[in-house]
Design an enzyme around this catalytic site. Structure first.
Site, PDB file in Angstrom:
ATOM      1  N   ASP A 521       0.841  -1.205   0.000  1.00 40.95           N
ATOM      2  CA  ASP A 521       0.000   0.000   0.000  1.00 40.95           C
ATOM      3  C   ASP A 521       0.876   1.255   0.000  1.00 40.95           C
ATOM      4  O   ASP A 521       2.090   1.206   0.287  1.00 40.95           O
ATOM      5  CB  ASP A 521      -0.877  -0.039   1.266  1.00 40.95           C
ATOM      6  CG  ASP A 521      -2.156   0.762   1.128  1.00 40.95           C
ATOM      7  OD1 ASP A 521      -2.296   1.520   0.154  1.00 40.95           O
ATOM      8  OD2 ASP A 521      -3.020   0.633   2.023  1.00 40.95           O
ATOM      9  N   ASP A 591     -10.595   2.100  -3.394  1.00 45.98           N
ATOM     10  CA  ASP A 591     -11.095   1.848  -2.037  1.00 45.98           C
ATOM     11  C   ASP A 591     -12.612   1.860  -2.014  1.00 45.98           C
ATOM     12  O   ASP A 591     -13.217   1.435  -1.026  1.00 45.98           O
ATOM     13  CB  ASP A 591     -10.590   2.941  -1.082  1.00 45.98           C
ATOM     14  CG  ASP A 591      -9.219   2.596  -0.517  1.00 45.98           C
ATOM     15  OD1 ASP A 591      -8.732   1.483  -0.786  1.00 45.98           O
ATOM     16  OD2 ASP A 591      -8.638   3.443   0.187  1.00 45.98           O
TER      17      ASP A 591
HETATM   18  C1  DGJ Z   1      -5.725   2.056   2.170  1.00 48.45           C
HETATM   19  C2  DGJ Z   1      -6.075   0.896   1.302  1.00 48.45           C
HETATM   20  O1  DGJ Z   1      -6.497   1.330   0.064  1.00 48.45           O
HETATM   21  C3  DGJ Z   1      -7.118   0.035   2.012  1.00 48.45           C
HETATM   22  O2  DGJ Z   1      -7.513  -1.009   1.181  1.00 48.45           O
HETATM   23  C4  DGJ Z   1      -6.526  -0.468   3.298  1.00 48.45           C
HETATM   24  O3  DGJ Z   1      -5.479  -1.350   3.019  1.00 48.45           O
HETATM   25  C5  DGJ Z   1      -6.033   0.687   4.132  1.00 48.45           C
HETATM   26  N1  DGJ Z   1      -5.167   1.557   3.413  1.00 48.45           N
HETATM   27  C6  DGJ Z   1      -5.306   0.201   5.365  1.00 48.45           C
HETATM   28  O4  DGJ Z   1      -4.771   1.194   6.102  1.00 48.45           O
END
Ligand code: DGJ
Length: 779
Positions: A521, A591
């Protein structure tokens, strides 16, 4: 992959007895281009080794022809030594004198230039800007020579396209020189047998005695014939990535798509396509441009007052300057230029072929991607060993194959129980995981699932042991406050010690147990761009050095752990670009897991990227991002259109939801080869459309899967039929739910009639070929 020895490809060229071919505008060639070429490149030109050369040189006209599968690209060296583009489009065999003379007119603005500088009367955006020690801006490059290589050389330190064997591709290197500054420029062009693509990059070398400053260096610049054009581009934001836009390109205007905050971003993608005025989804010429880079970039589409368009793409000069010492070279990232004579859908096909065959790599490239359950939206930071094992147990019953533990598993002195602490300290939190990651992986494996983990290695929370030890390891400017985003700062990946720290901590983690998947990430952008590792006159190199550092880290780790399935993420699709694909064959698309929002996001993303590179999950309702409650069926159909996963707590599902989920996952496993290995066809884009639809045809052509959606119920409005694509006109297909087999021509011209009842509704159709011809010959 072909790796040319540096001595083959990047050999410095110095032939003292040979004068440059063209000395200024009126000078005549000192000798023929071919003598020059053979003197300079003797023994290196490997074009003869390929049966059907993709690249050839016409000595008489001084014209290079580059051929793709169904495309030709002509370059010409004018009598003044300028390199110009004569034609790019459907094969025409040869260019004639009229095109040649058009480009020899004296003002440079009337030429279709291949790599324009700033010094000779062209008002459009330049490809190159270099400041000299004398304080001048320069960049007027004249032809020196060329060489043709079999295959596709790798770019050192940067992600780049590859050819599996030398006969798949050829690469033309055209060398140019700016005599006033002793700068040398190599323009690289690769064409592949299987596609209509020109991959370009540039390398500049300082052959002078003093350092120069590179202020702009495009990866690609191409001029087109004067005409009316439209431009396809993408815009968006967090939770609404890849929103498609088509706008007119107006005479006397410049359109920019750019990012300057250190990643390609949610707000735009490093892509644009120039479409002829009448180009549609399925007809007409279109030219797509995509940068193989994941940091700050600029793509510019300009049409001058005479309607002459120029496309240029590369590093963003707003946040880039590079000091080039004598003898040093600078290599740009690659840009992919794609041609389609079959509208935007043809463009998609070319991009998917290029990304699939020449950019994705590693064992997971062609392996079926596992059905996963990611814990994030299910439990967020609230878990421990037992809870995760229980989720795994439940997930197994639903048919899940891989359990991914998301954020919150690390930090000892500063435990990661929310997003305020812990980033940088990649050691398990013993309070949550007393048996460590290794013990957890083993227990999840015992339940019959693979185990995967979340990391965000480019970041640090000020509340961490790492930051306490190394406060200077973050990107910052000494005289400014450090802006925190999501309570975190960015590590300065341009520094070798930071790269090594990440490589070592990730290696330790991966060695600690049976971890078969990593979600990498990245949740913030660069602010106060600056590096404690660079002198003042190189501070503007911070961002590109960050990217080179990141690519070194990713290259090292993905090669060291080739069997791990790596999935990229940047708060969703904030870094979903061609530059990330060689390392991450799968990427978290957004997301936003709401099915309706995902229609636009996924139809936009799949225009450029193969669905096998996209992750899509079914989550709980009301949706955590926008509160919408789409039906479980439509959430499944959207997520089944890419690499499928769940992102919820199975213990909170009702029995009937579990039953439906079990059935759908079992079904997805039977058809995932069609989605992951087949061809994608966009039937109706989700942009400005109430009834988007798309389909997949299997690699062997015997099966197809169609998805049709309705965003909103419209009172008393007919629902359009869905006309299919990519089928065999003559063949007969059985469609699930329809008794009589239907012919390919019927399905593609009359189409299927989806049935919708509610807002955000969906239909899925499975098709199986039953015979190759309408008279019933067995398939
Ligand atoms: C942002 C990501 O896009 C989410 O899927 C998740 O992993 C969160 N970070 C976790 O902090």
């Amino acid at each position: 992959m072909i790796n040319f020895r540096p001595s083959d490809f990047f050999r410095p060229i110095s032939v003292p007895n040979v004068r440059p071919l063209f000395q200024g505008a009126s000078a005549q060639p000192a000798q023929s281009i071919d003598t020059f070429q053979s003197v300079r490149f003797a023994g290196i030109d490997k074009a003869q080794a390929v049966e059907q050369p993709l690249i050839s040189f016409d000595k008489k006209d001084k014209t290079f022809k580059l051929a793709g599968k169904n495309m030709e690209y002509f370059l010409n060296v004018t009598p003044d030594g300028d390199l110009v583009n004569l034609y790019w489009g459907k094969p025409v065999g040869k260019v004639h004198a009229d095109l040649l003379t058009e480009n020899t007119r004296p003002t440079l603005e009337s030429q279709a230039r291949e790599y324009p500088g700033t010094v000779r009367g062209d008002n459009r955006t330049p490809a190159i800007k270099v400041s000299t020690p004398k304080g001048h801006l320069t960049g007027d490059f004249k032809y020196v020579g060329y060489r043709i290589l079999s295959g596709k050389p790798e770019l050192k330190g940067l992600p780049s396209t590859y050819a599996l064997n030398p006969s798949q591709a050829q690469t033309l290197v055209v060398k140019l020189r700016d005599d006033a500054t002793q700068l040398e420029l190599n323009l690289n062009y690769t064409v592949f047998k299987d596609s209509d693509v020109v991959v370009r990059s540039a390398k500049v070398t300082n052959r002078g005695n003093e350092p120069v400053s590179i202020d702009k260096l495009a990866s690609i610049s191409t001029d087109f014939q004067p005409d009316d054009y439209k431009l396809l581009k993408y815009t968006g934001g967090w939770g609404r990535e890849m929103q498609e836009q088509i706008v007119d390109l107006q005479p006397g205007s410049l359109l920019r798509v750019a990012s300057q905050t250190g990643r390609t971003g949610h707000e735009q993608n490093p892509f644009m396509a120039l479409m002829e005025k009448n180009t549609t989804d399925d007809t007409g010429n279109a030219y797509g441009f995509s940068l193989v880079y994941s940091g700050s970039f600029v793509a510019e589409a300009e049409q001058n007052a005479k309607r002459k368009p120029r496309i240029s793409m590369g590093l963003n000069p707003e946040v880039f300057r590079w000091k080039l010492a004598p003898g040093e070279s600078f290599q740009t990232p690659e840009a992919i230029g794609v041609f389609s004579s079959e509208g935007l859908n043809g463009l998609t096909k070319q991009l998917h072929t290029t990304f699939n065959n020449h950019l994705l790599r590693g064992p997971w490239k062609d392996k079926p991607r596992p059905v996963l359950l990611n814990t994030w939206e299910g439990v967020y930071f609230d878990f421990d060993h037992e809870k995760v094992v229980n989720i795994a147990k439940e997930a197994k019953k639903l048919g899940v194959e891989l359990l991914v533990l998301d954020d919150g598993w690390f930090g000892t002195r500063y435990p990661r129980n929310d997003d305020h602490a812990g980033l940088g300290d990649w050691v398990e939190n013993p309070a949550k995981l007393p048996k460590g990651l290794g013990g957890l992986a083993a227990d999840v494996n015992k339940e019959g699932l693979m185990f995967g983990i979340w990391v965000e290695p480019e970041m640090v929370n000020p509340k961490s042991e790492l930051y306490e030890k190394h406060p200077d390891w973050v990107i910052h400017q000494p005289d400014r406050e450090r802006t925190e985003m999501r309570n975190q700062l960015m590590l300065d990946l341009g520094r070798k010690e930071v790269q090594d720290y990440i490589i070592n901590s990730m290696s330790r983690m991966l060695d600690s147990g049976n971890i078969q998947y990593v979600k990498w990430d990245m949740n913030r952008v660069i602010t106060e761009s600056g590096s404690a590792g660079l002198p003042p006159d190189q501070q503007m190199e911070t961002q590109h050095r960050y990217m080179l550092g990141l690519y070194r880290v990713l290259d090292t780790l993905t090669k060291k752990y080739p069997d791990v399935l790596w999935e990229g993420c940047a708060s969703g699709g904030g870094r979903f670009d061609p530059g990330i694909l060689p390392y991450f064959p799968q990427n978290w698309t957004s997301d936003n897991t709401d099915a309706l929002s995902r229609l636009d996001i996924q139809s936009g993303t799949a225009r450029l990227f193969p669905p096998k590179t996209m992750g899509a999950h079914v989550s709980a309702v009301p949706n955590h991002q926008n509160g919408r409650s789409a039906s479980l069926k439509s959430r499944f159909h959207v997520a089944m259109s890419a690499n499928f996963g769940l992102e919820l707590d199975p213990s909170k599902m009702t029995e009937s939801e579990k039953e439906f989920t079990r059935e759908q996952i079992a079904y997805y496993k039977q058809v995932r080869h069609i989605v992951q290995d087949g061809d994608y066809h966009l039937l109706r884009t989700a942009a400005n459309n109430n009834h988007p639809a798309w389909m997949f045809t299997s690699a062997d052509g015997n099966e197809a899967l169609v998805f049709a959606f309705q965003k909103q119920v419209e009172i008393r409005m007919p629902v359009p039929r869905v006309k299919l694509k990519g089928l065999d006109e003559q063949a007969m297909y059985r469609v699930d739910g329809i008794k009589q087999p239907l012919s390919g021509s019927y399905l593609m011209n009359v189409g299927l009639s989806p049935k919708f009842k509610e807002d955000m509704d969906s239909n899925m159709f499975y098709l199986k070929k039953v015979s190759d011809s309408k008279d019933g010959q067995a398939a």
